[in-house]
Enzyme design. Structure first.
Site, PDB file in Angstrom:
ATOM      1  N   HIS A 161       0.813  -1.215   0.000  1.00 41.32           N
ATOM      2  CA  HIS A 161       0.000   0.000   0.000  1.00 41.32           C
ATOM      3  C   HIS A 161       0.849   1.268   0.000  1.00 41.32           C
ATOM      4  O   HIS A 161       0.341   2.352  -0.252  1.00 41.32           O
ATOM      5  CB  HIS A 161      -0.984  -0.002   1.188  1.00 41.32           C
ATOM      6  CG  HIS A 161      -0.374   0.197   2.526  1.00 41.32           C
ATOM      7  ND1 HIS A 161      -0.298  -0.802   3.476  1.00 41.32           N
ATOM      8  CD2 HIS A 161       0.173   1.282   3.108  1.00 41.32           C
ATOM      9  CE1 HIS A 161       0.260  -0.332   4.572  1.00 41.32           C
ATOM     10  NE2 HIS A 161       0.550   0.929   4.369  1.00 41.32           N
ATOM     11  N   ASP A 191       0.029  -7.635   1.428  1.00 43.68           N
ATOM     12  CA  ASP A 191       0.465  -6.240   1.538  1.00 43.68           C
ATOM     13  C   ASP A 191       1.985  -6.116   1.557  1.00 43.68           C
ATOM     14  O   ASP A 191       2.549  -5.356   2.346  1.00 43.68           O
ATOM     15  CB  ASP A 191      -0.138  -5.583   2.781  1.00 43.68           C
ATOM     16  CG  ASP A 191      -0.060  -4.056   2.722  1.00 43.68           C
ATOM     17  OD1 ASP A 191       0.122  -3.529   1.609  1.00 43.68           O
ATOM     18  OD2 ASP A 191      -0.172  -3.407   3.776  1.00 43.68           O
ATOM     19  N   SER A 266       5.000   2.521   7.924  1.00 43.40           N
ATOM     20  CA  SER A 266       4.523   1.420   7.087  1.00 43.40           C
ATOM     21  C   SER A 266       5.654   0.844   6.249  1.00 43.40           C
ATOM     22  O   SER A 266       6.350   1.556   5.528  1.00 43.40           O
ATOM     23  CB  SER A 266       3.420   1.946   6.171  1.00 43.40           C
ATOM     24  OG  SER A 266       2.525   0.946   5.839  1.00 43.40           O
TER      25      SER A 266
END
Length: 520
Positions: A161, A191, A266
């Site tokens: 993402h 992911d 992230s």
């Protein structure tokens, strides 16, 4: 006279000396006795020392990078949509309370501003997005996150993402050096993504994955990343839980940590005290969008397998069994005669899927694959997903009160799994199943019974059965009329079971509902 004067002077000097001695005694709190004064020692506590993370951080930091992503996609016009345009909130006066509220809620018109609904799972995809100013041409910044090198020749890992929708990728090293990177491959289901930096003859400091099977709840972890664009930020905490399912996908098996992670973390690593990567920071749970001590990391074992395939082929191929499954509850286990609530209940084999070709049926419980026990649906999904398409596996089933094994040649997991279709039935002959609190009618295709009414005080209503649902089978026995239902219930009762397992179809989906057998 002179002698008397000298005597008085001597007396005055002696008196003055005595006064000074008394003053000294009052001022310093002790009268000297010819030895040095004794003072109490300062407080010192001998306590266990918390381990320092400095050595770990010093070694791993050069391997952790910031990932900046640019895209040619232009931002949506802030004047359009439900909050703008003719008749929207932009037509309200600037000082109108509603306009102020939505302006603040939306972060002054630039995205959601990192604000989310209270109690909402917050994926970093939402948090990391940092739209830049509108530009007529050329790439613009769309997101930034973290990553880490896993090879000396420049392969690095981050989240899918972070890089999705990106055209240009820049990696910022620990020393501030910027390098261009290219996207090697992504896997949205877990992911994960892999980038490659061409450093010429440069050899990069890299890290390796840990054996996460050895990780225990309570172990220390150190997170290194790029929160809010502050590269090289280090936070520490412990493993709070394992095996978390947060509803992100069929392969959920997250490690929960309480090390502070925020927007920009992230794709960054969480290390153990040996400098090995135990997980990749991916999501947080937060009412406000900021850190509240609940973060989730992709386990190293999952990442290592997926990343290896991405580096080799640029994509991930997964085995496909082609069945819809649901958990085995205590009531389901009891109704089927299982000794424990384990395995995955097949609610519907998908048409033309590998499972139905191998003879797997609705109502079967998959208990093992290649001799390995299946604890539940998530474990089955991971086990099948870890096997290559085309491989043949032994699938152990619980069917009609006994175990049997079928061989299944796995297919390749399609991008869009098709749901098994169920013909819409129509009413023919009404009837009642008083023991279940249901009124039913035969389906016009002759396969099952349509529920036309549900007693609101019945167990069926409590378990969510609704008018319009289609009863396909009872304890894996197909039903065509009310007698089939009562016969199946009597058979279960004679076998000493307290409930029956009812197969329900609704909106092209199938599930199983355990219903108690009425005591007569």
């Amino acid at each position: 006279m002179e002698q008397q004067k000298n005597s008085k002077t001597r007396d005055r000097l002696l008196a003055a000396g005595a006064s000074m001695a008394i003053a000294a005694a009052v001022g310093f709190g002790a009268v000297t006795t010819g030895t040095a004064p004794v003072f109490a020692e300062a407080v010192s506590v001998q306590a266990p020392q918390v381990p320092s993370f400095a050595d770990v951080v010093q070694q791993v930091s050069p391997a952790v990078v910031s990932v900046q992503v640019k895209s040619n996609i232009q931002p949506a016009n802030d004047e359009s949509g439900p909050f703008g345009g003719p008749g929207g909130f932009n037509d309200l006066p600037d000082d109108h309370p509603l306009k102020r509220f939505f302006r603040e809620f939306r972060g002054d018109g630039n995205g959601d501003g990192g604000n989310g609904a209270p109690g909402q799972w917050r994926e970093f995809r939402r948090d990391d997005s940092k739209p830049g100013p509108k530009r007529p041409h050329g790439p613009r910044p769309v997101s930034q996150g973290s990553g880490f090198f896993i090879s000396e020749d420049g392969y690095l890992v981050t989240n899918n993402h972070v890089v999705q929708d990106g055209q240009n990728f820049t990696v910022v090293m620990d020393d501030g050096k910027e390098l261009d990177a290219k996207l090697i491959g992504t896997d949205p289901r877990t992911d994960l993504a892999v980038l490659k930096v061409d450093g010429g003859s440069q050899k990069f400091t890299y890290v390796d994955f840990a054996d996460d099977s050895q990780i225990r709840v309570g172990d220390w972890v150190v997170a290194v990343g790029n929160p809010f664009g502050l590269g090289g930020t280090v936070t520490a905490g412990i493993v709070s839980a394992r095996g978390r399912d947060i509803g992100a996908g069929p392969y959920d098996d997250f490690i929960q940590i309480d090390a502070a992670v925020n927007r920009g973390n992230s794709g960054g690593p969480a290390f153990n005290l040996n400098g090995k990567v135990v997980g990749i920071n991916t999501a947080i749970f937060s009412p406000s969008g900021g850190n509240v001590g609940i973060a989730f990391a992709i386990p190293a074992s999952t990442a290592k397998q997926v990343v290896g395939e991405l580096m080799k082929d640029g994509s991930v191929e997964r085995g496909w069994l082609g069945v819809q499954i649901q958990p085995v509850t205590d009531e389901v286990a009891e109704s089927l005669g299982l000794s424990a609530a384990k395995g995955a209940l097949v609610s519907e084999p998908q048409a033309d899927g590998p499972g139905v070709k191998a003879g797997i049926k609705s109502g079967d419980v998959i208990t093992a694959v290649n001799g390995k026990d299946v604890a539940g649906p998530r474990e089955l999904a991971r086990m099948i997903g870890g096997i290559a398409p085309g491989d043949t596996v032994d699938v152990a089933l619980w069917r009609n009160g006994k175990s049997e094994t079928v061989k299944v040649k796995l297919g390749e997991l399609p991008s869009d799994q098709k749901q098994a279709s169920v013909e819409q039935p129509g009413p023919v002959e009404p009837g009642t199943l008083a023991d279940l609190g249901l009124t039913v009618t035969r389906a016009d295709d002759g396969k099952g019974l349509v529920v036309t009414d549900v007693d609101p005080d019945s167990d069926a209503a409590d378990r969510g059965i609704q008018a319009g649902d289609v009863i396909r089978s009872i304890n894996s026995v197909e039903v065509k009329d009310t007698k089939d239902v009562t016969d199946a219930m009597k058979t279960a009762s004679d076998a000493g079971r307290k409930s029956v397992l009812v197969q329900i179809s609704r909106d092209d989906n199938t599930r199983f509902v355990p219903l108690p057998i009425a005591k007569g």
